[in-house]
Design a protein around this motif. Structure first.
Motif, PDB file in Angstrom:
ATOM      1  N   ARG A 122      25.400  40.918  37.935  1.00 53.07           N
ATOM      2  CA  ARG A 122      24.926  40.201  39.122  1.00 53.07           C
ATOM      3  C   ARG A 122      25.199  41.008  40.389  1.00 53.07           C
ATOM      4  O   ARG A 122      24.345  41.084  41.273  1.00 53.07           O
ATOM      5  CB  ARG A 122      25.610  38.843  39.202  1.00 53.07           C
ATOM      6  N   ALA A 123      26.361  41.626  40.489  1.00 55.65           N
ATOM      7  CA  ALA A 123      26.692  42.431  41.668  1.00 55.65           C
ATOM      8  C   ALA A 123      25.699  43.582  41.826  1.00 55.65           C
ATOM      9  O   ALA A 123      25.261  43.894  42.942  1.00 55.65           O
ATOM     10  CB  ALA A 123      28.117  42.961  41.566  1.00 55.65           C
ATOM     11  N   HIS A 124      25.346  44.209  40.727  1.00 60.66           N
ATOM     12  CA  HIS A 124      24.364  45.291  40.780  1.00 60.66           C
ATOM     13  C   HIS A 124      23.030  44.764  41.309  1.00 60.66           C
ATOM     14  O   HIS A 124      22.405  45.388  42.172  1.00 60.66           O
ATOM     15  CB  HIS A 124      24.194  45.913  39.389  1.00 60.66           C
ATOM     16  N   SER A 167      27.656  31.704  31.417  1.00 62.03           N
ATOM     17  CA  SER A 167      28.875  32.394  30.979  1.00 62.03           C
ATOM     18  C   SER A 167      29.354  31.856  29.643  1.00 62.03           C
ATOM     19  O   SER A 167      29.332  30.652  29.402  1.00 62.03           O
ATOM     20  CB  SER A 167      29.980  32.268  32.030  1.00 62.03           C
ATOM     21  N   THR A 168      29.762  32.780  28.793  1.00 61.56           N
ATOM     22  CA  THR A 168      30.248  32.414  27.464  1.00 61.56           C
ATOM     23  C   THR A 168      31.769  32.418  27.383  1.00 61.56           C
ATOM     24  O   THR A 168      32.333  31.916  26.424  1.00 61.56           O
ATOM     25  CB  THR A 168      29.697  33.383  26.406  1.00 61.56           C
ATOM     26  N   GLY A 169      32.418  32.982  28.376  1.00 61.91           N
ATOM     27  CA  GLY A 169      33.876  33.038  28.404  1.00 61.91           C
ATOM     28  C   GLY A 169      34.355  33.392  29.796  1.00 61.91           C
ATOM     29  O   GLY A 169      33.679  34.127  30.524  1.00 61.91           O
ATOM     30  N   VAL A 170      35.509  32.857  30.163  1.00 62.31           N
ATOM     31  CA  VAL A 170      36.018  33.072  31.526  1.00 62.31           C
ATOM     32  C   VAL A 170      37.486  33.510  31.549  1.00 62.31           C
ATOM     33  O   VAL A 170      38.116  33.500  32.598  1.00 62.31           O
ATOM     34  CB  VAL A 170      35.837  31.797  32.383  1.00 62.31           C
ATOM     35  N   ALA A 171      38.016  33.890  30.418  1.00 59.28           N
ATOM     36  CA  ALA A 171      39.449  34.200  30.326  1.00 59.28           C
ATOM     37  C   ALA A 171      39.829  35.517  31.007  1.00 59.28           C
ATOM     38  O   ALA A 171      40.949  35.664  31.491  1.00 59.28           O
ATOM     39  CB  ALA A 171      39.895  34.234  28.870  1.00 59.28           C
ATOM     40  N   VAL A 172      38.914  36.474  31.041  1.00 63.04           N
ATOM     41  CA  VAL A 172      39.220  37.790  31.613  1.00 63.04           C
ATOM     42  C   VAL A 172      38.600  37.891  32.997  1.00 63.04           C
ATOM     43  O   VAL A 172      37.471  37.459  33.215  1.00 63.04           O
ATOM     44  CB  VAL A 172      38.680  38.921  30.705  1.00 63.04           C
ATOM     45  N   ARG A 173      39.349  38.456  33.919  1.00 64.50           N
ATOM     46  CA  ARG A 173      38.859  38.651  35.288  1.00 64.50           C
ATOM     47  C   ARG A 173      38.995  40.116  35.680  1.00 64.50           C
ATOM     48  O   ARG A 173      39.911  40.809  35.258  1.00 64.50           O
ATOM     49  CB  ARG A 173      39.646  37.799  36.278  1.00 64.50           C
ATOM     50  N   ARG A 174      38.078  40.555  36.492  1.00 62.51           N
ATOM     51  CA  ARG A 174      38.122  41.885  37.097  1.00 62.51           C
ATOM     52  C   ARG A 174      38.607  41.660  38.525  1.00 62.51           C
ATOM     53  O   ARG A 174      37.976  40.949  39.305  1.00 62.51           O
ATOM     54  CB  ARG A 174      36.729  42.506  37.068  1.00 62.51           C
ATOM     55  N   VAL A 175      39.752  42.252  38.852  1.00 62.13           N
ATOM     56  CA  VAL A 175      40.396  42.007  40.134  1.00 62.13           C
ATOM     57  C   VAL A 175      40.434  43.313  40.925  1.00 62.13           C
ATOM     58  O   VAL A 175      40.898  44.336  40.420  1.00 62.13           O
ATOM     59  CB  VAL A 175      41.839  41.470  39.928  1.00 62.13           C
ATOM     60  N   GLN A 176      39.944  43.253  42.160  1.00 62.49           N
ATOM     61  CA  GLN A 176      39.982  44.428  43.021  1.00 62.49           C
ATOM     62  C   GLN A 176      41.200  44.344  43.930  1.00 62.49           C
ATOM     63  O   GLN A 176      41.383  43.378  44.670  1.00 62.49           O
ATOM     64  CB  GLN A 176      38.729  44.537  43.873  1.00 62.49           C
ATOM     65  N   ARG A 236      29.153  41.919  45.999  1.00 64.26           N
ATOM     66  CA  ARG A 236      28.698  43.301  45.831  1.00 64.26           C
ATOM     67  C   ARG A 236      29.560  44.093  44.847  1.00 64.26           C
ATOM     68  O   ARG A 236      29.107  45.082  44.292  1.00 64.26           O
ATOM     69  CB  ARG A 236      28.651  44.010  47.174  1.00 64.26           C
ATOM     70  N   GLU A 237      30.781  43.676  44.643  1.00 66.38           N
ATOM     71  CA  GLU A 237      31.678  44.364  43.705  1.00 66.38           C
ATOM     72  C   GLU A 237      31.730  43.675  42.341  1.00 66.38           C
ATOM     73  O   GLU A 237      32.103  44.281  41.353  1.00 66.38           O
ATOM     74  CB  GLU A 237      33.100  44.445  44.273  1.00 66.38           C
ATOM     75  N   GLY A 238      31.425  42.395  42.316  1.00 67.78           N
ATOM     76  CA  GLY A 238      31.525  41.645  41.063  1.00 67.78           C
ATOM     77  C   GLY A 238      32.963  41.525  40.602  1.00 67.78           C
ATOM     78  O   GLY A 238      33.249  41.584  39.409  1.00 67.78           O
ATOM     79  N   ALA A 239      33.868  41.357  41.566  1.00 67.26           N
ATOM     80  CA  ALA A 239      35.300  41.302  41.253  1.00 67.26           C
ATOM     81  C   ALA A 239      35.988  40.260  42.132  1.00 67.26           C
ATOM     82  O   ALA A 239      35.553  39.982  43.255  1.00 67.26           O
ATOM     83  CB  ALA A 239      35.938  42.664  41.472  1.00 67.26           C
ATOM     84  N   HIS A 240      37.077  39.739  41.601  1.00 67.30           N
ATOM     85  CA  HIS A 240      37.915  38.825  42.371  1.00 67.30           C
ATOM     86  C   HIS A 240      38.803  39.630  43.311  1.00 67.30           C
ATOM     87  O   HIS A 240      39.183  40.765  43.006  1.00 67.30           O
ATOM     88  CB  HIS A 240      38.812  38.002  41.432  1.00 67.30           C
ATOM     89  N   LEU A 241      39.160  39.028  44.424  1.00 63.82           N
ATOM     90  CA  LEU A 241      40.073  39.644  45.375  1.00 63.82           C
ATOM     91  C   LEU A 241      41.502  39.494  44.863  1.00 63.82           C
ATOM     92  O   LEU A 241      41.896  38.410  44.431  1.00 63.82           O
ATOM     93  CB  LEU A 241      39.939  38.956  46.735  1.00 63.82           C
ATOM     94  N   GLY A 242      42.249  40.587  44.906  1.00 61.61           N
ATOM     95  CA  GLY A 242      43.659  40.537  44.528  1.00 61.61           C
ATOM     96  C   GLY A 242      44.511  41.162  45.611  1.00 61.61           C
ATOM     97  O   GLY A 242      44.188  42.241  46.117  1.00 61.61           O
ATOM     98  N   PHE A 243      45.564  40.467  46.000  1.00 56.08           N
ATOM     99  CA  PHE A 243      46.483  41.032  46.995  1.00 56.08           C
ATOM    100  C   PHE A 243      47.917  40.816  46.540  1.00 56.08           C
ATOM    101  O   PHE A 243      48.201  39.937  45.727  1.00 56.08           O
ATOM    102  CB  PHE A 243      46.247  40.447  48.393  1.00 56.08           C
ATOM    103  N   MET A 244      48.789  41.649  47.063  1.00 55.65           N
ATOM    104  CA  MET A 244      50.193  41.637  46.650  1.00 55.65           C
ATOM    105  C   MET A 244      50.770  40.230  46.787  1.00 55.65           C
ATOM    106  O   MET A 244      50.774  39.653  47.870  1.00 55.65           O
ATOM    107  CB  MET A 244      50.991  42.633  47.482  1.00 55.65           C
ATOM    108  N   VAL A 245      51.269  39.703  45.695  1.00 55.57           N
ATOM    109  CA  VAL A 245      51.707  38.319  45.635  1.00 55.57           C
ATOM    110  C   VAL A 245      52.873  38.035  46.565  1.00 55.57           C
ATOM    111  O   VAL A 245      52.973  36.947  47.131  1.00 55.57           O
ATOM    112  CB  VAL A 245      52.035  37.907  44.174  1.00 55.57           C
ATOM    113  N   ASP A 246      53.727  38.983  46.775  1.00 58.58           N
ATOM    114  CA  ASP A 246      54.897  38.745  47.636  1.00 58.58           C
ATOM    115  C   ASP A 246      54.865  39.648  48.871  1.00 58.58           C
ATOM    116  O   ASP A 246      55.899  40.083  49.360  1.00 58.58           O
ATOM    117  CB  ASP A 246      56.188  38.946  46.829  1.00 58.58           C
ATOM    118  N   ALA A 247      53.683  39.872  49.398  1.00 61.21           N
ATOM    119  CA  ALA A 247      53.516  40.771  50.545  1.00 61.21           C
ATOM    120  C   ALA A 247      54.229  40.277  51.797  1.00 61.21           C
ATOM    121  O   ALA A 247      54.641  41.075  52.636  1.00 61.21           O
ATOM    122  CB  ALA A 247      52.041  40.973  50.855  1.00 61.21           C
TER     123      ALA A 247
END
Length: 180
Positions: A99-101, A116-125, A161-172
């Motif tokens: 979809r991002a492409h 969607s057939t499964g949602v257990a795995v995520r791509r995190v940027q 545009r990236e097709g990824a979830h946002l990830g940031f330092m948990v204890d920043a």
């Protein structure tokens, strides 16, 4: 407190498996099935389309991963005309990438249908180093960044545009000595 999903950029199909009906408003279709689990959905979509358009211009691509799906979308979109529709089925992590492409190629949301057939795995940027990490995780979980090693909080944001979830330092917000 969790935000209402509809107020976030996370598509509902990236949180729970979904099987929407085919988009019957088109004149031609590219259907991308990522993985064997998508076969049943694609067969249903094709039957729905053929029932209303027996002469449909229907291109079905059964692929193993998002990279192959991206190639199929690029090839079919190059010859697309008004009324072209994209339908993607497979694990959400792969569907987000295809979809991002399509989004980067200016395909509109109303021209795409995703199951969607499964949602257990995520791509995190990682916002710190930019690396994408794929891992089993739910929203609000933490994953270790495969680039910088930080523990990333999986946020309620998906980059279209990236097709990824946002990830940031948990204890920043904690001082460095508190996290050591």
């Amino acid at each position: 407190m969790k935000p209402a999903l509809e107020l976030t950029s996370v598509p509902p199909w990236a949180v729970a498996p979904s099987k929407p009906d085919a988009d019957l408003s088109g004149t031609s279709w590219t259907v991308v099935a990522v993985g064997a689990d998508a076969d049943e959905i694609v067969e249903t979509w094709c039957a729905q389309i053929i029932s209303v358009r027996p002469d449909a211009d229907l291109r079905i691509h059964r692929v193993d991963d998002a990279e192959a799906g991206v190639g199929a979308v690029s090839a079919d979109l190059a010859g697309a005309r008004v009324g072209w529709r994209l339908m993607i089925a497979g694990p959400a992590v792969e569907c987000l990438r295809v979809r991002a492409h399509a989004v980067r190629l200016d395909v509109a949301d109303d021209e795409m249908t995703v199951a969607s057939t499964g949602v257990a795995v995520r791509r995190v940027q990682c916002v710190h180093c930019g690396v994408h990490t794929c891992a089993p995780a739910a929203l609000e979980d933490t994953v270790g960044c495969s680039g910088c090693g930080r523990n990333l909080y999986v946020h309620y944001h998906v980059s279209r545009r990236e097709g990824a979830h946002l990830g940031f330092m948990v204890d920043a917000e904690r001082p460095a000595e508190a996290t050591a």
